[in-house]
Every structure is written in structure tokens, then in C-alpha cells.
Design an enzyme around this catalytic site. Sequence first.
Site, PDB file in Angstrom:
ATOM      1  N   GLY A  20       0.981  -1.174   0.070  1.00 23.12           N
ATOM      2  CA  GLY A  20      -0.034   0.040   0.050  1.00 23.12           C
ATOM      3  C   GLY A  20       0.810   1.310   0.219  1.00 23.12           C
ATOM      4  N   TYR A  56      -8.684  -6.133  15.479  1.00 19.90           N
ATOM      5  CA  TYR A  56      -7.196  -7.228  15.841  1.00 19.90           C
ATOM      6  C   TYR A  56      -6.980  -8.047  14.555  1.00 19.90           C
ATOM      7  CZ  TYR A  56      -6.880  -5.727  20.677  1.00 19.90           C
ATOM      8  OH  TYR A  56      -7.142  -5.077  21.919  1.00 19.90           O
ATOM      9  N   GLU A 152      -6.377 -18.054  -2.225  1.00 20.74           N
ATOM     10  CA  GLU A 152      -7.249 -17.013  -2.440  1.00 20.74           C
ATOM     11  C   GLU A 152      -7.105 -15.887  -3.207  1.00 20.74           C
ATOM     12  OE1 GLU A 152      -5.607 -17.694   0.316  1.00 20.74           O
ATOM     13  OE2 GLU A 152      -6.930 -17.630   2.187  1.00 20.74           O
ATOM     14  N   THR A 194      13.266 -14.052  -3.634  1.00 25.46           N
ATOM     15  CA  THR A 194      12.520 -13.181  -4.455  1.00 25.46           C
ATOM     16  C   THR A 194      12.486 -13.948  -5.876  1.00 25.46           C
ATOM     17  OG1 THR A 194      13.284 -11.003  -3.437  1.00 25.46           O
ATOM     18  CG2 THR A 194      13.067 -11.110  -5.835  1.00 25.46           C
ATOM     19  N   LYS A 226      22.306  -9.537 -10.229  1.00 27.47           N
ATOM     20  CA  LYS A 226      21.845 -10.905 -10.009  1.00 27.47           C
ATOM     21  C   LYS A 226      20.317 -10.903  -9.848  1.00 27.47           C
ATOM     22  CE  LYS A 226      22.293 -14.787  -6.731  1.00 27.47           C
ATOM     23  NZ  LYS A 226      22.788 -15.182  -5.478  1.00 27.47           N
ATOM     24  N   CYS A 384     -16.335   9.787  18.271  1.00 28.70           N
ATOM     25  CA  CYS A 384     -17.620   8.843  18.207  1.00 28.70           C
ATOM     26  C   CYS A 384     -17.769   8.121  19.445  1.00 28.70           C
ATOM     27  CB  CYS A 384     -17.003   7.683  17.051  1.00 28.70           C
ATOM     28  SG  CYS A 384     -18.412   6.706  16.380  1.00 28.70           S
ATOM     29  N   HIS A 511     -15.722  10.884  12.430  1.00 30.23           N
ATOM     30  CA  HIS A 511     -14.389  10.498  12.492  1.00 30.23           C
ATOM     31  C   HIS A 511     -13.509  11.454  11.671  1.00 30.23           C
ATOM     32  CE1 HIS A 511     -14.939   6.311  14.096  1.00 30.23           C
ATOM     33  NE2 HIS A 511     -15.899   6.357  13.710  1.00 30.23           N
ATOM     34  N   GLU A 513     -10.394  11.690  11.789  1.00 28.67           N
ATOM     35  CA  GLU A 513      -9.095  11.081  11.190  1.00 28.67           C
ATOM     36  C   GLU A 513      -9.180  10.788   9.932  1.00 28.67           C
ATOM     37  OE1 GLU A 513     -11.218   7.826  13.350  1.00 28.67           O
ATOM     38  OE2 GLU A 513     -11.111   9.836  13.366  1.00 28.67           O
TER      39      GLU A 513
END
Length: 537
Positions: A20, A56, A152, A194, A226, A384, A511, A513
Amino acid sequence: MSQTKYIFVTGGVTSSLGKGIIAASLAKLLQARGYRTTIQKLDPYINVDPGTLNPYEHGECYVTDDGAETDLDLGHYERFLNSTTSQANNVTTGRIYQSVIEKERRGEFLGKTVQVVPHITNEIKERIQILGKSGDYDIVITEIGGTVGDIESLPYIEAVRQLLWELGDTNGIVIHLTLVPYLSAAGELKTKPTQHSVKTLMESGIKADILVCRTEHEISDEIKHKLALFCNVKREAVIQSIDASTIYDVPILMQEEGLDTVTLQRLGLPDTTRPNLDQWNQFLNKHKNPKHEVTIGLVGKYVELQDSYKSILESFIHAGAVNEVKVNVRSIHSEHINDKNFEAKLKGLNGILVAPGFGERGIEGKIKAVQYARENKIPFLGICLGMQMAVIEFSRNVLGYTDATSTEMLESTEHPVINLMEAQKNITNKGGTMRLGSWDCELKKGSLASKIYHGATEISERHRHRYEFNNDYKEEIEKAGMIASGINKETGLVEIVEIPTHPWFVGVQYHPEYKSTVLNPHPLFVGFVKAALDHKI
């Protein structure tokens, strides 16, 4: 530009490498060159959206103006690009399958056997191109969640393979983000993970055009050569992404590595202008060279996972830079605050923020934190649920309604100062059913809220909640000294409360933020940090 260009960002070896941030950094560089750029996230989980996920599990749930509950990466996209995202910027497997199944039920497939290929992959391709076909963007960056090889993610990888073939040369490229780990026992960086990751991608029919290599140590020219040789990419297309002191350094580091230059070459686009990053660099300079320091307590019940309050933490960085202040955030678990230890837990803070959340766990600790801030004149911001806790605390300790609470916590309370909206009372489904997205708010003239918003009379902010300030108690609460300084005209619902006799005490139902960006820090956080500094001085 007549043809929208597409960039696909995949990841390998391990999750949490920062796809991201890399996607947002590249988008920032391309935007700074004058290209109209946006980013979207394809998430492989079967939830329709992250709205029902525990923080979480997946970090915070980010909300867009149009009310979409989305992945927290969309917050990074908005903070970096200073532009809004929408429902179209986040796609999940759950939403893809839901759409295909609904089409099958309506008979749109004319009796065909519905399969992953072509029906699911066609749906994915359609979703990927919605933003590109809008005519609003020159370049669409698509981040694919998970890592290559995940079961997935396979339909997404196949959809990308097909789309690259359909788009033709220079209209679509793949950037593969991978890990180059350092083995301390051997004292060297290892390229094999990689190589295997790129091989897995190629087994799905996709060749990486650019490699972005996450590393803790500098990658030598020898290792870059490489990687280029064995991963079948050009030498200049091997980009080092070394650990940075802040995510906001990453666009600068990527520019130094030439990620934007090689991207434009692969897309057949002109590379004639340098990115204009003056404002970005000014922000970085202020962020890294603060003149003051404050400590703010973040009182919440998900504090063990920093991503649970990601947008709040980033908003403090934006607001801190404006004020040339380093904001030290002390995370305080609300379940661990009680009558015996609250002073020890909250002592020495220059400001207290009571965070959003759901459910009754930890609310008594939040109420105690509000009381401490109110009685000791410490700058306070409630967001909130935090705003609702402020109303409950005031009702209990100033009005004398010792059993005052929210019907979310106790349905049979005699004093439901926070109550369920009428429109919500018959809703049984949890997902996507709250008051979501942007709602207007009229500010009371002369209030602290109005000053914070630079004298504005009306604002628009993003919401994500089900319970509201109970207007049956509004007159009584206002007489006692807590005023409603922001109200939604359409519904009459209270959006902002404040205490005029307190140096800086604000609770907001929305909110803030979600709307704070690097170039436009949110005024509530800017004002809160300044109040914390004033309190310290």
C-alpha cells in the site's frame, strides 16, 4: 490521454511488506508529474467489506465519503494523494462472488454453468476498469492483497493476466514487491526467496516488469544485477526499498531509486517533467525538525495493534508538523483504567483522546479518562464512542444521573443519554447498516468548533456509528454547561459537543481522522495539538 494506463502491484515471500505504501508513493510521484492518478485495492478475503471485522483481525476500517467501509490502505492512498476514494477503490472477493451470484439468480448467464473462469475473472476485470473508464484518470494503480501463490489470490492473478493481454503492450505493467532478507549468520542478503516469488508469478502467466525489493540493508549493484538476470527484468527495473524512518520518506526514496522514471518508460509515457514535491518536502522538514514536544494519551481498547487506530496516529503526524511539534502518543488500554490507578495512568499527559469503538468492554475506563480530562482542565478530544463517553460522564458526574449510559451497553437504563436511532431499531444485519459516509453539520456561531474550522458555518464529515446523542436530554445537558455546537440540520442529530468553561474540550460523533492528509491536516487535530502545547507551556 486517450488510453488509461494500468499498474498492478503484487507481493511475494511474505505479507506486510508495504504494498500500500509503495503503491501510494508511486501514485504520489506520478501525480506530482501532472498525471491524474488513483489507486484501488483488491482484497482476497470473503467478507463483503471489513466493516464486520474485529480491528485485531484487520486493523481499522476506513470509511469513504460515499459510505464504503474499506481496507485501511485506502487511508494511505488519500493521505498521500490528497484526493478522495470511493466504493470503486476497494473490491473484495466477497463482493465479487455476491455480484456474480446475484447475476446468476437473475438469469443473466442464460443457463451457463457459472465458474471461476470466466465469470469470476470477468467480474474482477470489470471492477478493475471502472475507475479507468470513468475518464477521470490517466493512470490506475491496482494493489492486489495477499501474496502470489495464495489460493485466495489466484482468481485475481488470472484476471490480471487476461487484462494485460487485452490491454496490449505499454498499457499495463506489473510491479512485484518482494523481500530480500538478511541472514545475520551468513552476513549477507539472500536473493533466492525473491527468485522463487517471481517464478511463482511467472507460473501464473505473469512477468514482473519492475521489482521493488524490501530490505533492511543496502542492496549492492552486484545483487541488483543478479536479481535482474535471474528474475528476467531490466537492471534499472530493480528498485531498492530500504527501511525508512517514516512512511512519508518513501516517495522521496522511490524517486531517488527511479521508480517513477522506469514506470513511465514501461508505460510509454513522456518523462519530461520532474515531480513537484515542494509541499511534501516542507511537511517532511517540519515533521523531522520539531521545535516542541507534547504527550497525548490515546485511550482505547485495541491499543495492542497500532493499525487499529492508524488514521488517528497519522493525523497526529500531520497536525504535529503544522504546529512544529513532535506528538508522542501514549497508548492506554481503557480496560486497565480504574478508580484506584487512573491518576497514575493519566498523569503527565498534555492531552487526552478517547478513541472510537464498539461494545461495552473497557467503557468505564474511557469514562474515567473523560472525567480526569474535564476536572483537570486537560485538552480533550472524544471521537465517536469517545464523544458518547463524554456525554455519559457529564450526565453522571454533573447532572447526577449515576446510571446514565448508552443503550448499546445497557438497554434497560433509566437514563439513556445515548440511544439507538429510530431508523436503526429494526435492523438485524450488522454489515453496512450504520450511519456511514459524509453528513453535513451546522456549526454554532462563536463556538470553539466554529473557531477550529476557521469560522465555517457548515462542514461535512465522515461517520461510522449506530448510536446517537439522545435529544431528550439536550436541554438539560446544555443548561448544565455542555453545549451542542454542531448539529445535522436534516435529522436534528447532535454531531459536536463542547464545554465552553474548559480550555479545550470537544467531542465529535464523526471520524475526523478519515479526512486528514499530508497537505490538508484536519483542523480538529491541528487545534487539539496546539491546545496540548498551550497546556504544557
